[in-house]
Enzyme design. Structure first.
Site, PDB file in Angstrom:
ATOM      1  N   THR A  37      13.782   2.472   9.860  1.00 24.57           N
ATOM      2  CA  THR A  37      13.627   3.729  10.607  1.00 24.57           C
ATOM      3  C   THR A  37      13.356   3.471  12.079  1.00 24.57           C
ATOM      4  O   THR A  37      13.728   4.264  12.936  1.00 24.57           O
ATOM      5  CB  THR A  37      12.478   4.546   9.978  1.00 24.57           C
ATOM      6  N   TYR A  50      18.007  11.538   8.743  1.00 26.07           N
ATOM      7  CA  TYR A  50      18.315  10.514   9.733  1.00 26.07           C
ATOM      8  C   TYR A  50      18.868   9.294   9.014  1.00 26.07           C
ATOM      9  O   TYR A  50      18.782   9.180   7.802  1.00 26.07           O
ATOM     10  CB  TYR A  50      17.051  10.134  10.523  1.00 26.07           C
ATOM     11  N   THR A 116       9.978   0.354   6.614  1.00 23.77           N
ATOM     12  CA  THR A 116       8.629   0.336   6.034  1.00 23.77           C
ATOM     13  C   THR A 116       8.638   0.332   4.500  1.00 23.77           C
ATOM     14  O   THR A 116       7.648  -0.043   3.885  1.00 23.77           O
ATOM     15  CB  THR A 116       7.800   1.541   6.523  1.00 23.77           C
ATOM     16  N   ASP A 117       9.760   0.751   3.874  1.00 20.42           N
ATOM     17  CA  ASP A 117       9.760   0.916   2.407  1.00 20.42           C
ATOM     18  C   ASP A 117       9.424  -0.381   1.665  1.00 20.42           C
ATOM     19  O   ASP A 117       8.688  -0.368   0.679  1.00 20.42           O
ATOM     20  CB  ASP A 117      11.132   1.412   1.922  1.00 20.42           C
ATOM     21  N   LYS A 189       2.188   0.055   1.450  1.00 13.15           N
ATOM     22  CA  LYS A 189       2.579   1.367   1.979  1.00 13.15           C
ATOM     23  C   LYS A 189       1.967   2.446   1.091  1.00 13.15           C
ATOM     24  O   LYS A 189       2.182   2.461  -0.120  1.00 13.15           O
ATOM     25  CB  LYS A 189       4.108   1.492   2.028  1.00 13.15           C
ATOM     26  N   GLU A 310      -9.237  -6.372 -21.348  1.00 10.23           N
ATOM     27  CA  GLU A 310      -8.881  -5.609 -22.554  1.00 10.23           C
ATOM     28  C   GLU A 310      -7.760  -6.287 -23.337  1.00 10.23           C
ATOM     29  O   GLU A 310      -7.580  -6.034 -24.520  1.00 10.23           O
ATOM     30  CB  GLU A 310      -8.443  -4.198 -22.174  1.00 10.23           C
TER      31      GLU A 310
HETATM   32  N1  ASP Z   1      13.818   3.926   4.421  1.00 10.67           N
HETATM   33  C1  ASP Z   1      13.320   3.374   5.653  1.00 10.67           C
HETATM   34  C2  ASP Z   1      13.350   1.876   5.544  1.00 10.67           C
HETATM   35  O1  ASP Z   1      12.541   1.327   4.839  1.00 10.67           O
HETATM   36  C3  ASP Z   1      11.951   3.891   5.945  1.00 10.67           C
HETATM   37  C4  ASP Z   1      11.278   3.309   7.153  1.00 10.67           C
HETATM   38  O2  ASP Z   1      11.698   2.370   7.786  1.00 10.67           O
HETATM   39  O3  ASP Z   1      10.206   3.849   7.511  1.00 10.67           O
HETATM   40  O4  ASP Z   1      14.192   1.251   6.119  1.00 10.67           O
END
Ligand code: ASP
Length: 353
Positions: A37, A50, A116-117, A189, A310
């Site tokens: 992103t 996007y 970020t994923d 995340k 457990e």
């Molecule tokens: N879907 C995007 C990615 O992981 C989300 C992001 O970058 O925040 O490339």
């Protein structure tokens, strides 16, 4: 097309830069870009959402005012994808290139841009296979480069500032987002859309950033980088490890399907302390007996999966993930399986890394 955040970032950082506390520097930082992103562009008005990975790294670097005053920066595009498409092949390519770049006498630190994923997975992978004490910082953003109030520029600025900070050495791979620095091993995340999404839930952050000023907290205490036994040298693929999510009434069919389709390792995202239904436990025990290495992790966002709590792991031949969530457990198990299938040794790795 130019990122609109040039305007937003110029307003943000032209003022911010005047009280940035990082020194004007001659340190050389190589930026390896993978998309996400942070390089994303919003659809034309009226369009949907996007698209990640729309801008190349040199466009992003040149759009952040005063970045060139922090360090001598060289950008290199490795791939340009949304990190949901990150895979073993790209990990190996990125890790090999990172190894070359970071060990070059022409580089003092490396910054990697990434979606970020799956940042929590890629960062942990690189942390385990990259032999260096030089700083490696990964940044992403939650808002695309064209958004109002894009967070990419400040994450890039603070990421470079963290990478050139004297206290950064020997800390392994770190992430910098929304003024927080986290260790690759711990970072998770936590939120689908908010800019404050990354957290080291069991541990707390590695440090904080404030417009280029860096505050460091405790050093990491696990094996990584120079003290890691893992490497991508000579690897052209990674062993298949599947994650299976547990739930009330969990049906064991997916366990059998994974094994039948060639999984060498399984990670169960268990309920609570790595638990699963009796039929599922019976099938993972059978898989373990057949030579598949099975790790019990948890679907919970925090806490530790203890051995022989457990579930009698000794008797059933299973491994407890400790602090590692399913995604990170998968990374460690893939690398562990490049070395051994010995369960006692792999359990020890889950304690040490
Ligand atoms: N879907 C995007 C990615 O992981 C989300 C992001 O970058 O925040 O490339």
């Amino acid at each position: 097309m130019k990122p609109k955040f040039i305007i937003a970032a110029a307003m943000l950082l032209a003022s911010a830069g005047s009280f940035a506390q990082a020194p004007q520097g001659s340190k050389r930082v190589t930026v390896l870009a993978t998309g996400g992103t942070i390089a994303g562009a919003q659809a034309p008005s009226g369009g949907y959402g996007y698209k990640s990975g729309s801008f190349d790294i040199n466009q992003l670097i040149s759009a952040v005012p005063n970045l060139d005053k922090l360090a001598v920066i060289t950008g290199e595009q490795v791939v340009n994808i949304g990190s949901q498409d990150m895979n073993d092949e790209v990990w190996l390519k990125l890790a090999k290139r990172l190894g070359e770049v970071v060990n070059s006498p022409n580089t003092d630190a490396v910054l990697i841009t990434h979606g970020t994923d799956t940042l929590e997975e890629t960062s942990y992978f690189l942390n385990l296979v990259t032999k260096t004490d030089k700083p490696i910082v990964m940044v992403g953003s939650m808002r695309p480069a064209t958004a109002i109030s894009a967070d990419g520029p400040s994450n890039l600025y603070n990421g470079i500032a963290a990478a050139i900070s004297p206290g950064a050495r020997g800390r392994g791979v770190m992430t910098v987002l929304n003024d927080q620095i986290d260790y690759a091993r711990n970072v998770v995340k936590m939120n689908t859309s908010e800019v404050q999404t990354f957290s080291s839930v069991n541990r707390g952050p590695a440090g904080l950033t404030n417009t280029g000023a860096i505050t460091w907290f405790a050093m990491p205490d696990k094996r990584q980088g120079m003290t890691s036994e893992f490497s991508v040298d000579g690897l052209t693929s990674l062993p298949r490890v599947d994650i299976i999510y547990a739930n009330a009434g969990m049906n064991p069919d997916l366990i059998d399907a994974a094994v039948k389709n060639g999984a060498k390792g399984l990670v169960i995202a268990g309920v609570g302390d790595g638990n699963m239904t009796a039929p599922a436990l019976e099938r993972v025990t059978a898989a373990a007996k057949a030579g598949v290495v099975v790790v019990r992790s948890t679907r919970l966002p925090s806490g530790i999966v203890y051995r022989n709590n457990e579930v009698n792991d000794d008797k059933l031949g299973l491994i407890a993930s400790g602090e590692l969530n399913p995604a990170k457990s998968r990374v460690l198990l893939m690398l562990a399986l490049t070395k051994t299938r010995d369960r006692a040794r792999i359990q020890q790795m889950f304690y040490e890394y």
